[in-house]
Design a protein around this motif. Structure first.
Motif, PDB file in Angstrom:
ATOM      1  N   GLU A 310     -24.479  -1.933  -3.513  1.00 29.60           N
ATOM      2  CA  GLU A 310     -25.349  -1.186  -4.424  1.00 29.60           C
ATOM      3  C   GLU A 310     -26.828  -1.523  -4.219  1.00 29.60           C
ATOM      4  OE1 GLU A 310     -24.033  -1.995  -8.378  1.00 29.60           O
ATOM      5  OE2 GLU A 310     -22.447  -0.478  -8.338  1.00 29.60           O
ATOM      6  N   ALA A 311     -27.115  -2.634  -3.575  1.00 27.65           N
ATOM      7  CA  ALA A 311     -28.502  -3.096  -3.460  1.00 27.65           C
ATOM      8  C   ALA A 311     -29.289  -2.330  -2.410  1.00 27.65           C
ATOM      9  CB  ALA A 311     -28.525  -4.584  -3.124  1.00 27.65           C
ATOM     10  N   ARG A 312     -28.616  -1.662  -1.499  1.00 33.92           N
ATOM     11  CA  ARG A 312     -29.291  -0.909  -0.450  1.00 33.92           C
ATOM     12  C   ARG A 312     -29.079   0.587  -0.659  1.00 33.92           C
ATOM     13  NH1 ARG A 312     -26.603  -0.200   5.265  1.00 33.92           N
ATOM     14  NH2 ARG A 312     -27.621   1.768   4.814  1.00 33.92           N
ATOM     15  N   THR A 313     -29.812   1.396   0.092  1.00 35.90           N
ATOM     16  CA  THR A 313     -29.605   2.837   0.059  1.00 35.90           C
ATOM     17  C   THR A 313     -28.965   3.274   1.367  1.00 35.90           C
ATOM     18  OG1 THR A 313     -31.816   3.323   0.933  1.00 35.90           O
ATOM     19  CG2 THR A 313     -31.577   3.156  -1.476  1.00 35.90           C
ATOM     20  N   TYR A 314     -28.656   4.567   1.452  1.00 32.29           N
ATOM     21  CA  TYR A 314     -27.896   5.093   2.592  1.00 32.29           C
ATOM     22  C   TYR A 314     -28.604   6.321   3.140  1.00 32.29           C
ATOM     23  CZ  TYR A 314     -24.722   1.639   0.918  1.00 32.29           C
ATOM     24  OH  TYR A 314     -24.208   0.426   0.538  1.00 32.29           O
ATOM     25  N   GLN A 315     -28.705   6.406   4.473  1.00 29.16           N
ATOM     26  CA  GLN A 315     -29.543   7.439   5.069  1.00 29.16           C
ATOM     27  C   GLN A 315     -28.884   8.816   5.057  1.00 29.16           C
ATOM     28  OE1 GLN A 315     -30.505   6.588   9.146  1.00 29.16           O
ATOM     29  NE2 GLN A 315     -28.380   6.626   9.839  1.00 29.16           N
ATOM     30  N   ALA A 316     -27.632   8.893   4.657  1.00 26.29           N
ATOM     31  CA  ALA A 316     -26.945  10.165   4.467  1.00 26.29           C
ATOM     32  C   ALA A 316     -25.988   9.998   3.294  1.00 26.29           C
ATOM     33  CB  ALA A 316     -26.182  10.570   5.731  1.00 26.29           C
ATOM     34  N   PRO A 317     -25.663  11.088   2.588  1.00 24.08           N
ATOM     35  CA  PRO A 317     -24.717  10.963   1.467  1.00 24.08           C
ATOM     36  C   PRO A 317     -23.379  10.402   1.930  1.00 24.08           C
ATOM     37  CG  PRO A 317     -25.843  13.077   1.393  1.00 24.08           C
ATOM     38  CD  PRO A 317     -26.199  12.456   2.711  1.00 24.08           C
ATOM     39  N   VAL A 318     -22.804   9.537   1.106  1.00 24.84           N
ATOM     40  CA  VAL A 318     -21.535   8.916   1.440  1.00 24.84           C
ATOM     41  C   VAL A 318     -20.694   8.789   0.177  1.00 24.84           C
ATOM     42  CG1 VAL A 318     -22.460   6.561   1.172  1.00 24.84           C
ATOM     43  CG2 VAL A 318     -20.441   6.947   2.604  1.00 24.84           C
ATOM     44  N   ASP A 319     -19.411   9.044   0.318  1.00 25.18           N
ATOM     45  CA  ASP A 319     -18.440   8.838  -0.749  1.00 25.18           C
ATOM     46  C   ASP A 319     -17.166   8.378  -0.073  1.00 25.18           C
ATOM     47  OD1 ASP A 319     -16.617   8.879  -2.807  1.00 25.18           O
ATOM     48  OD2 ASP A 319     -17.203  10.850  -3.579  1.00 25.18           O
ATOM     49  N   GLU A 384      -9.257   3.757  10.090  1.00 26.50           N
ATOM     50  CA  GLU A 384      -9.523   4.963   9.319  1.00 26.50           C
ATOM     51  C   GLU A 384      -8.221   5.561   8.799  1.00 26.50           C
ATOM     52  OE1 GLU A 384     -12.390   8.760  10.098  1.00 26.50           O
ATOM     53  OE2 GLU A 384     -10.692   8.566  11.494  1.00 26.50           O
ATOM     54  N   SER A 385      -8.196   5.854   7.507  1.00 28.83           N
ATOM     55  CA  SER A 385      -7.036   6.505   6.895  1.00 28.83           C
ATOM     56  C   SER A 385      -7.318   7.966   6.566  1.00 28.83           C
ATOM     57  CB  SER A 385      -6.616   5.767   5.611  1.00 28.83           C
ATOM     58  OG  SER A 385      -6.293   4.425   5.876  1.00 28.83           O
ATOM     59  N   ARG A 386      -8.555   8.290   6.241  1.00 24.92           N
ATOM     60  CA  ARG A 386      -8.942   9.677   5.973  1.00 24.92           C
ATOM     61  C   ARG A 386      -9.804  10.185   7.114  1.00 24.92           C
ATOM     62  NH1 ARG A 386     -13.565  11.895   3.902  1.00 24.92           N
ATOM     63  NH2 ARG A 386     -14.331   9.963   2.926  1.00 24.92           N
ATOM     64  N   GLU A 387      -9.377  11.252   7.744  1.00 24.67           N
ATOM     65  CA  GLU A 387     -10.105  11.790   8.883  1.00 24.67           C
ATOM     66  C   GLU A 387     -11.538  12.160   8.471  1.00 24.67           C
ATOM     67  OE1 GLU A 387      -9.726  15.270  12.323  1.00 24.67           O
ATOM     68  OE2 GLU A 387      -8.209  15.086  10.751  1.00 24.67           O
ATOM     69  N   GLY A 388     -12.485  11.705   9.277  1.00 25.65           N
ATOM     70  CA  GLY A 388     -13.886  11.975   9.014  1.00 25.65           C
ATOM     71  C   GLY A 388     -14.600  10.890   8.243  1.00 25.65           C
ATOM     72  N   ALA A 389     -13.849  10.010   7.598  1.00 23.25           N
ATOM     73  CA  ALA A 389     -14.470   8.973   6.771  1.00 23.25           C
ATOM     74  C   ALA A 389     -15.258   7.980   7.616  1.00 23.25           C
ATOM     75  CB  ALA A 389     -13.406   8.247   5.954  1.00 23.25           C
TER      76      ALA A 389
END
Length: 409
Positions: A310-319, A384-389
């Protein structure tokens, strides 16, 4: 054998530090260097392991603030001066110090631990991952030319006293701290590290020198360097050793590089530590003649997974949902849902199915944006368990500039 692990008392420091010196080769440090590290020691954060009156283990932690992607300055424990006496190895002493240290960092509310490793293979088992690399190079100035940007001639260079110019240099560095992950915010007393220059460590070079870069009367950059004279029958073959170089803009840095590459009676510039994406590589006419090499630098350990992510940000949306493995700090184990973008992030426990499975070591490697999760997956260390993650998370964790640690500790 019974040993006792306890917080270091100031009266024990000389004996404690002697054990550390022996572990690193047994050559006594110069008095001024030894005194500096004593002055910087935070005694309530340093540990010793004792077998009776004999010190057999050392470790400590400095109080730092580390720049993370997004520019935030995050509290981090700077793990340092770790050693175990050769007579007392394989008895769990190192593990006991690492255990106590991470517990203490967690209790202090520090979500990150960082270190530089004398032997990189040691710390992976305690959850540390290589998060930043440093570049070395030797520019052959007899064969390499520099192409500098427009405006370089407008930068005024001035030789300055190393000590008297310290405040101006540290002010430049402080302005740059938010711009690159891995940089450490200035802390009281640490400006002395850049001035440390014991004669017995110069290896024939001059005392450290300083040149300031100025524009319109303002200091916009500086370099600390030394000159090692050398001669052959054909003429001078001296070297310029670059210890520090910082500029507030590319033009200021280019002016400093041009100066260093044109010092009289020298034929090479030895770069000791620079970011792997440093601009000098694009100023030179032939990078092959510079012999760049990489080495691991900063190792990162997430003490509290949720707080650290949580302390950093992310250069693209991620979930994404991580299944985190962490046998050494079991409070981190389990599934964490990270949702974030360039504005902020949340990371909380979840019962949702995992998208990616990895250990806390891989999260440490990827944390500053210098190592991609895709690269770690190629080594089988992220599943990886979910394709694209994997691609989603790897892009989000990246950083526009490479992380870099400017000095050891």
């Amino acid at each position: 054998m019974t040993t006792e692990l306890r917080v270091l008392d100031p009266s024990e420091w000389d004996r404690w530090y002697g054990v550390l010196e022996l572990a690193f080769g047994g050559v006594p440090e110069a008095p001024e260097e030894r005194q500096l590290w004593r002055d910087l020691t935070e005694f309530d954060r340093f540990l010793g392991v004792w077998d009776g009156d004999l010190c057999v283990g050392t470790s400590g932690a400095f109080t730092f603030r580390l720049t993370v992607p997004g520019g935030a300055s995050v509290p981090a424990g700077g793990v340092t001066m770790v050693s175990v006496a050769g007579t007392h190895r394989r008895r769990g002493i190192l593990t006991s110090m690492m255990r106590r240290q991470l517990d203490d960092l967690r209790a202090a509310g520090e979500s990150l631990a960082v270190l530089t490793a004398s032997e990189p293979e040691i710390y992976g088992r305690f959850g540390y991952g290589v998060a930043a690399y440093t570049a070395r190079a030797t520019i052959d100035t007899t064969r390499v030319r520099l192409s500098v940007p427009e405006g370089t001639d407008g930068v005024v260079l001035r030789q300055a006293d190393l000590v008297e110019s310290s405040a101006a240099c540290e002010a430049v560095y402080a302005r740059l701290v938010p711009t690159r992950p891995g940089l450490l915010a200035p802390m009281p007393g640490w400006e002395r590290v850049a001035l440390l220059d014991p004669p017995d460590q110069r290896e024939g070079a001059s005392p450290r020198l300083c040149v300031l870069a100025e524009r319109d009367g303002e200091v916009v950059g500086f370099t600390h360097y030394s000159i090692k004279p050398d001669w052959t029958f054909a003429g001078a073959t001296g070297a310029v050793n670059v210890h520090r170089l910082f500029g507030l803009d590319p033009v200021a840095e280019a002016a400093l590089w041009r100066f260093l590459c044109s010092v009289d009676l020298t034929s090479e510039v030895r770069i000791q530590s620079r970011p792997v994406d440093d601009g000098w590589q694009h100023l030179v006419s032939d990078v092959r003649r510079c012999s760049p090499t990489l080495r691991d630098s900063l190792h990162v350990r997430l003490v509290e997974v949720g707080a650290a992510l949580e302390a950093r940000t992310y250069q693209a949306p991620v979930d994404v949902v991580f299944e985190v493995e962490d046998a050494f700090c079991p409070w981190n184990e389990g599934r964490w849902r990270l949702v974030g973008d360039a504005k902020g992030a949340s990371c909380v426990r979840t019962s949702d199915p995992a998208d990616l499975t990895l250990s806390v070591r891989e999260l440490g490697s990827a944390y500053l944006g210098g190592t991609s999760l895709v690269s770690l997956a190629a080594a089988g260390r992220v599943r990886e368990s979910r394709e694209g993650a994997l691609v989603e998370a790897s892009v989000a964790f990246g950083s526009p500039v490479a992380p870099w640690l400017p000095h050891g500790f």
